[in-house]
Design a protein around this motif. Structure first.
Motif, PDB file in Angstrom:
ATOM      1  N   THR A 212      -7.517  85.868   4.821  1.00 45.03           N
ATOM      2  CA  THR A 212      -8.339  84.697   5.107  1.00 45.03           C
ATOM      3  C   THR A 212      -7.746  83.942   6.278  1.00 45.03           C
ATOM      4  O   THR A 212      -6.554  83.643   6.302  1.00 45.03           O
ATOM      5  N   SER A 213      -8.607  83.623   7.253  1.00 40.50           N
ATOM      6  CA  SER A 213      -8.148  82.877   8.424  1.00 40.50           C
ATOM      7  C   SER A 213      -9.190  81.826   8.771  1.00 40.50           C
ATOM      8  O   SER A 213     -10.360  82.144   8.972  1.00 40.50           O
ATOM      9  N   ASP A 214      -8.757  80.576   8.855  1.00 43.96           N
ATOM     10  CA  ASP A 214      -9.634  79.490   9.262  1.00 43.96           C
ATOM     11  C   ASP A 214      -8.874  78.580  10.216  1.00 43.96           C
ATOM     12  O   ASP A 214      -7.736  78.193   9.937  1.00 43.96           O
ATOM     13  N   HIS A 215      -9.505  78.254  11.341  1.00 41.94           N
ATOM     14  CA  HIS A 215      -8.901  77.402  12.367  1.00 41.94           C
ATOM     15  C   HIS A 215      -7.553  77.962  12.833  1.00 41.94           C
ATOM     16  O   HIS A 215      -6.519  77.299  12.788  1.00 41.94           O
ATOM     17  N   THR A 236     -11.905  87.524   6.030  1.00 37.40           N
ATOM     18  CA  THR A 236     -12.783  86.447   6.467  1.00 37.40           C
ATOM     19  C   THR A 236     -12.074  85.662   7.564  1.00 37.40           C
ATOM     20  O   THR A 236     -10.977  85.148   7.351  1.00 37.40           O
ATOM     21  N   THR A 238     -12.842  82.537  10.259  1.00 36.62           N
ATOM     22  CA  THR A 238     -13.759  81.470  10.654  1.00 36.62           C
ATOM     23  C   THR A 238     -13.046  80.520  11.604  1.00 36.62           C
ATOM     24  O   THR A 238     -11.845  80.281  11.492  1.00 36.62           O
ATOM     25  N   ASN A 239     -13.822  79.992  12.545  1.00 33.08           N
ATOM     26  CA  ASN A 239     -13.320  78.962  13.468  1.00 33.08           C
ATOM     27  C   ASN A 239     -12.061  79.390  14.212  1.00 33.08           C
ATOM     28  O   ASN A 239     -11.136  78.596  14.405  1.00 33.08           O
ATOM     29  N   SER A 271     -16.609  81.457  16.011  1.00 35.88           N
ATOM     30  CA  SER A 271     -15.350  81.674  16.712  1.00 35.88           C
ATOM     31  C   SER A 271     -15.589  81.833  18.207  1.00 35.88           C
ATOM     32  O   SER A 271     -16.701  82.128  18.657  1.00 35.88           O
ATOM     33  N   GLU A 536     -22.448  84.694   5.106  1.00 38.96           N
ATOM     34  CA  GLU A 536     -21.038  84.642   4.716  1.00 38.96           C
ATOM     35  C   GLU A 536     -20.518  86.000   4.321  1.00 38.96           C
ATOM     36  O   GLU A 536     -19.333  86.201   4.137  1.00 38.96           O
TER      37      GLU A 536
END
Length: 539
Positions: A212-215, A236, A238-239, A271, A536
């Motif tokens: 999981t990766s966000d920002h 996943t 995101t951003n 992204s 998603e």
């Protein structure tokens, strides 16, 4: 409340009996929340401040031993967060990541590589003939871990190679990666963290799952690759903002771990990507194991010296069920390229792979190379590209080329780069050995007048153009050309940019457009129901 405090504290206390003594800050009781309705108590993991273990954070002292002690202590305690407060932490040794540990860098904190590095030597790999040196070895990195569970890299700080990581093959003591993780289960990467100046790879993961990766920000445009996600499932992203020199975000499957491994169940959305010399969003070139179930949506690509959206199968992989939606590209050499090759650089005598079940919806792109027209290039026999749909795909290519032969261009079947195929004889789409390809409500234009046709399809079929708009070159022989398309072709309700009918040149069989449109419409409806209503991705 006192009983709760004591019970929770007891969970942390046993670690004090280990050889790794915990500082007072790590023994503080974790925060406690009392949820309503009798729900179970939840507590945060204990924190391990690297300064409590001797880190200076002054940018001069080697803080690697202190950080390693904090990581080991967090692991011994059953898990925790290793915190880096404000400061610059010089790290000239490879840090060994451990299970159930998260590195969290505060704003203003930098973990920085060293030009006097004494990083781990690359480990021997009996399978290194199947991929390049950087993919074959994992120990020679700023941070390395193998077979770990529940690990993370978060916070508003920076992990910076500092220009001290190698972009080629490192010598003893040198590192060529920031993060190097193999066979991990449960990886969190993001939360505002930045990876900078990554050498060959800012991040390389191989054989992992549940990522999981966000920002996440990767700024390695002066070095090489951003993030290589290899032989990995359930991802996943995101951003993300990734600026690379080589490939920005790339999905691969090599033989570095001694097996063909599956890849898939991946979602990437919202992204921004750029790649100075190479590919922005890419499959390959290392393609041993099969890939399936990828969803890409809401992506901006600003610059790619090769492909904006690239997909190659060079080493026997089948790539299927891949979907792109709502993507904008500017200043890319080849906006879209799909190719099947015959390099076969993989163990266990691989055959030739196949690309199928790929959709592009709501794509806008401007290209910058007249030679690298958007291309679908399949191999012969049963290795045609199959089942590719384009809906609301609008491309503007540079044009500016004079009339040329419309014969089949040259091809190096063992090379994956866009220039492995000679200058395409169409300024827009060039399709070779591609079956069941449909274009709907799409267009292709040029920036400067071009003497080539807008589209050429060579071999394969059926291919269908419905409500397709082309820009006509003043000296082009025709607008859409079909060369030996034995599966049939159909052009319906299409026009040029001035409103006239497109000029068509065709050899091979034709088929009723009505029957074709009905079949294509049913396929598109099924695709939208199965995928686009759920951006998603799978749960």
């Amino acid at each position: 409340m006192g009983l709760i405090f004591a019970g929770l504290l007891a969970l942390v206390q046993p670690a004090t009996a280990t050889a790794l003594a915990l500082p007072a800050s790590a023994l503080a009781a974790p925060s406690v929340t009392l949820p309503a309705h009798g729900a179970q108590l939840r507590h945060t993991a204990p924190e391990f401040n690297v300064k409590d273990y001797g880190a200076k954070g002054d940018g001069s002292a080697n803080d690697s031993p202190a950080v390693d002690k904090a990581i080991s202590a967090a692991n011994a305690a059953g898990g925790g967060t290793v915190r880096f407060p404000l400061g610059t932490y010089k790290s000239q040794n490879t840090l060994r990541m451990r299970s159930n540990v998260t590195l969290e860098l505060d704003s203003g904190a930098t973990l920085k590589g060293s030009n006097a590095g004494k990083y781990e030597a690359p480990e021997p790999n009996p399978y290194d003939q199947y991929q390049d040196d950087g993919h074959s070895h994992f120990h020679n990195a700023m941070i390395y871990g193998d077979r770990l569970t529940n690990i993370g890299f978060t916070g508003a700080g920076v992990i910076d190679g500092g220009g001290n990581l190698i972009t080629g093959n490192p010598k003893p003591g040198q590192a060529d990666k920031i993060l190097s993780l193999t066979r991990c289960d449960g990886l969190t990467l993001g939360g505002g963290i930045t990876l900078r100046r990554g050498g060959h790879f800012a991040a390389l993961i191989n054989g992992c799952t549940h990522v999981t990766s966000d920002h996440l920000t990767i700024d390695t445009a002066s070095d090489r690759d951003g993030w290589n996600i290899i032989s990995t499932t359930h991802v996943t992203v995101t951003n993300a903002t990734i600026a690379a020199n080589d490939d920005a975000l790339v999905f691969k499957s090599d033989y570095a771990l001694g097996a063909k491994l599956m890849n898939g169940h991946v979602t990437v959305h919202d992204s921004k990507l750029s790649a100075k010399c190479c590919n922005a969003l890419m499959f390959g070139s290392e393609t041993c194991g099969d890939f399936t179930d990828y969803q890409f949506q809401g992506i901006t690509i600003n610059g790619a010296g090769k492909s904006g959206l690239g997909m190659v199968s060079m080493d026997g992989a089948d790539i299927s069920d891949v979907h792109y939606r709502d993507i904008t590209m500017t200043d890319v050499h080849s906006p879209i390229m799909l190719k099947t090759g015959t390099r076969k650089r993989c163990g266990n005598s691989p055959g030739v792979g196949r690309l199928s079940g790929i959709t592009y919806d709501d794509i806008t792109a401007t290209g910058n190379s007249p030679s690298f027209s958007p291309t679908l290039w399949g191999e012969s026999g049963t290795h045609h590209i199959d089942g590719v749909t384009f809906a609301h795909v609008h491309l503007t290519l540079p044009g500016g080329t004079g009339a040329m032969s419309t014969a089949l261009p040259s091809n190096n079947a063992t090379d994956y780069n866009p220039n492995s195929i000679g200058t395409r004889p169409a300024y827009g789409w060039y399709l070779h050995n591609a079956d069941h390809v449909t274009f709907t409500d799409s267009s292709v234009r040029f920036g400067a007048d071009d003497g080539r046709p807008a589209v050429i399809a060579n071999g394969g079929g059926p291919v269908t153009f419905t409500r397709f708009t082309v820009q006509r070159g003043d000296k082009s022989p025709y607008d859409l050309g079909f060369q030996n398309v034995t599966g049939g072709y159909c052009v319906a309700d299409s026009k040029n940019t001035t409103g006239g009918a497109p000029r068509i040149s065709g050899t091979g069989s034709t088929q009723s457009c009505g029957a074709r449109e009905a079949a294509d419409g049913a396929a598109r409806a099924a695709h939208h129901a199965a995928h686009l209503d759920h951006p998603e991705g799978p749960a």
